[in-house]
Design a protein around this motif. Structure first.
Motif, mmCIF file in Angstrom:
data_model
loop_
_atom_site.group_PDB
_atom_site.id
_atom_site.type_symbol
_atom_site.label_atom_id
_atom_site.label_comp_id
_atom_site.label_asym_id
_atom_site.label_seq_id
_atom_site.Cartn_x
_atom_site.Cartn_y
_atom_site.Cartn_z
ATOM 1 N N LEU A 16 0.874 -1.168 0.000
ATOM 2 C CA LEU A 16 0.000 0.000 0.000
ATOM 3 C C LEU A 16 0.910 1.216 0.000
ATOM 4 C CD1 LEU A 16 -2.605 -1.011 2.746
ATOM 5 C CD2 LEU A 16 -2.850 -1.222 0.266
ATOM 6 N N VAL A 17 0.766 2.061 -1.003
ATOM 7 C CA VAL A 17 1.657 3.211 -1.135
ATOM 8 C C VAL A 17 0.831 4.484 -1.160
ATOM 9 C CG1 VAL A 17 3.429 4.320 -2.505
ATOM 10 C CG2 VAL A 17 3.337 1.818 -2.393
ATOM 11 N N ALA A 77 -2.865 0.199 -4.060
ATOM 12 C CA ALA A 77 -2.607 -1.154 -3.575
ATOM 13 C C ALA A 77 -2.094 -2.035 -4.704
ATOM 14 C CB ALA A 77 -3.880 -1.755 -3.003
ATOM 15 N N SER A 78 -1.149 -2.887 -4.362
ATOM 16 C CA SER A 78 -0.663 -3.861 -5.336
ATOM 17 C C SER A 78 -0.570 -5.232 -4.683
ATOM 18 C CB SER A 78 0.699 -3.441 -5.896
ATOM 19 O OG SER A 78 1.632 -3.272 -4.862
ATOM 20 N N ARG A 79 -0.729 -6.249 -5.527
ATOM 21 C CA ARG A 79 -0.703 -7.647 -5.073
ATOM 22 C C ARG A 79 -1.737 -7.867 -3.975
ATOM 23 N NH1 ARG A 79 4.369 -6.444 -6.686
ATOM 24 N NH2 ARG A 79 5.027 -5.548 -4.692
ATOM 25 N N LEU A 80 -2.903 -7.287 -4.173
ATOM 26 C CA LEU A 80 -3.984 -7.356 -3.208
ATOM 27 C C LEU A 80 -5.304 -7.425 -3.966
ATOM 28 C CD1 LEU A 80 -4.627 -6.898 -0.065
ATOM 29 C CD2 LEU A 80 -5.161 -4.554 -0.739
ATOM 30 N N ASN A 106 -7.463 0.141 -8.124
ATOM 31 C CA ASN A 106 -6.858 -0.314 -6.863
ATOM 32 C C ASN A 106 -6.410 0.866 -6.000
ATOM 33 O OD1 ASN A 106 -7.264 -2.891 -7.748
ATOM 34 N ND2 ASN A 106 -5.104 -3.448 -7.888
ATOM 35 N N THR A 107 -7.216 1.890 -5.966
ATOM 36 C CA THR A 107 -6.808 3.130 -5.310
ATOM 37 C C THR A 107 -7.867 3.639 -4.349
ATOM 38 O OG1 THR A 107 -5.476 3.739 -7.240
ATOM 39 C CG2 THR A 107 -5.988 5.486 -5.676
ATOM 40 N N LEU A 108 -7.391 4.058 -3.194
ATOM 41 C CA LEU A 108 -8.192 4.730 -2.182
ATOM 42 C C LEU A 108 -7.758 6.183 -2.131
ATOM 43 C CD1 LEU A 108 -10.084 4.497 0.412
ATOM 44 C CD2 LEU A 108 -7.931 4.213 1.684
ATOM 45 N N TYR A 109 -8.721 7.072 -1.927
ATOM 46 C CA TYR A 109 -8.429 8.501 -1.885
ATOM 47 C C TYR A 109 -8.936 9.123 -0.584
ATOM 48 C CZ TYR A 109 -8.039 7.854 -6.949
ATOM 49 O OH TYR A 109 -7.686 7.411 -8.200
#
Length: 116
Positions: free
Chosen positions: A4-5, A24-27, A77-80
Motif C-alpha cells: 500500500l503506497v 494497492a498492489s498484489r492485493l 486499486n486506489t483509495l483517496y
C-alpha cells in the motif's frame, strides 16, 4: 508481497486542500475494507474514515466531518482522501490500511503539514 503506497502529502497553507492517494498492489483490492488513519508524534493513531468494498464511506473523526471525504476506485486499486479547509491541527502522518477479516495491511504513510 502486498503493498500500500500513499502519496499526495506535503506542505499546504491553512484553508487549502489536498488529495491523498493510496495505491494497492498484489492485493484483491475490491474485497477489502479500506481505511484512512492519521498520527501525530506522541499520540495514538486515529481513525479518520472507512470505505467498504462497495464504496460506502463512513467518517469517524468529528473534527474532519464535512471537510474530508474518503472514496475508492476499485478499477484502479486506489483509495483517496480528499481534504478541504485544512487547519494546522490536521498536521500528521496519514496512513491507509486494508482489512479483510483478521488480515490487515498498512502503508508507510505520507506527511501532511498545514502551516503558513
Amino acid at each position: 508481497q502486498v503493498q500500500l503506497v500513499e502519496s499526495g502529502g506535503g506542505l499546504v497553507q491553512p484553508g487549502g486542500s489536498l488529495r491523498l492517494s493510496c495505491v494497492a498492489s498484489r492485493l484483491a483490492f475490491s474485497r477489502y475494507v479500506m481505511h484512512w488513519y492519521r498520527q501525530v508524534p506522541g499520540k495514538e493513531r486515529e481513525l479518520i474514515a472507512a470505505v467498504t468494498s462497495t464504496g460506502i464511506s463512513t467518517n469517524y473523526l468529528d473534527s474532519v466531518k464535512n471537510r474530508f471525504n474518503a472514496f475508492r476506485e476499485n478499477a484502479k486499486n486506489t483509495l483517496y482522501l480528499q481534504m478541504y479547509e485544512l487547519i494546522p491541527d490536521d498536521t500528521a502522518v496519514y496512513f491507509c490500511s486494508a482489512a479483510l477479516g483478521h488480515t490487515r495491511y498498512w502503508g508507510q504513510g505520507t506527511q501532511v503539514t498545514v502551516s503558513s
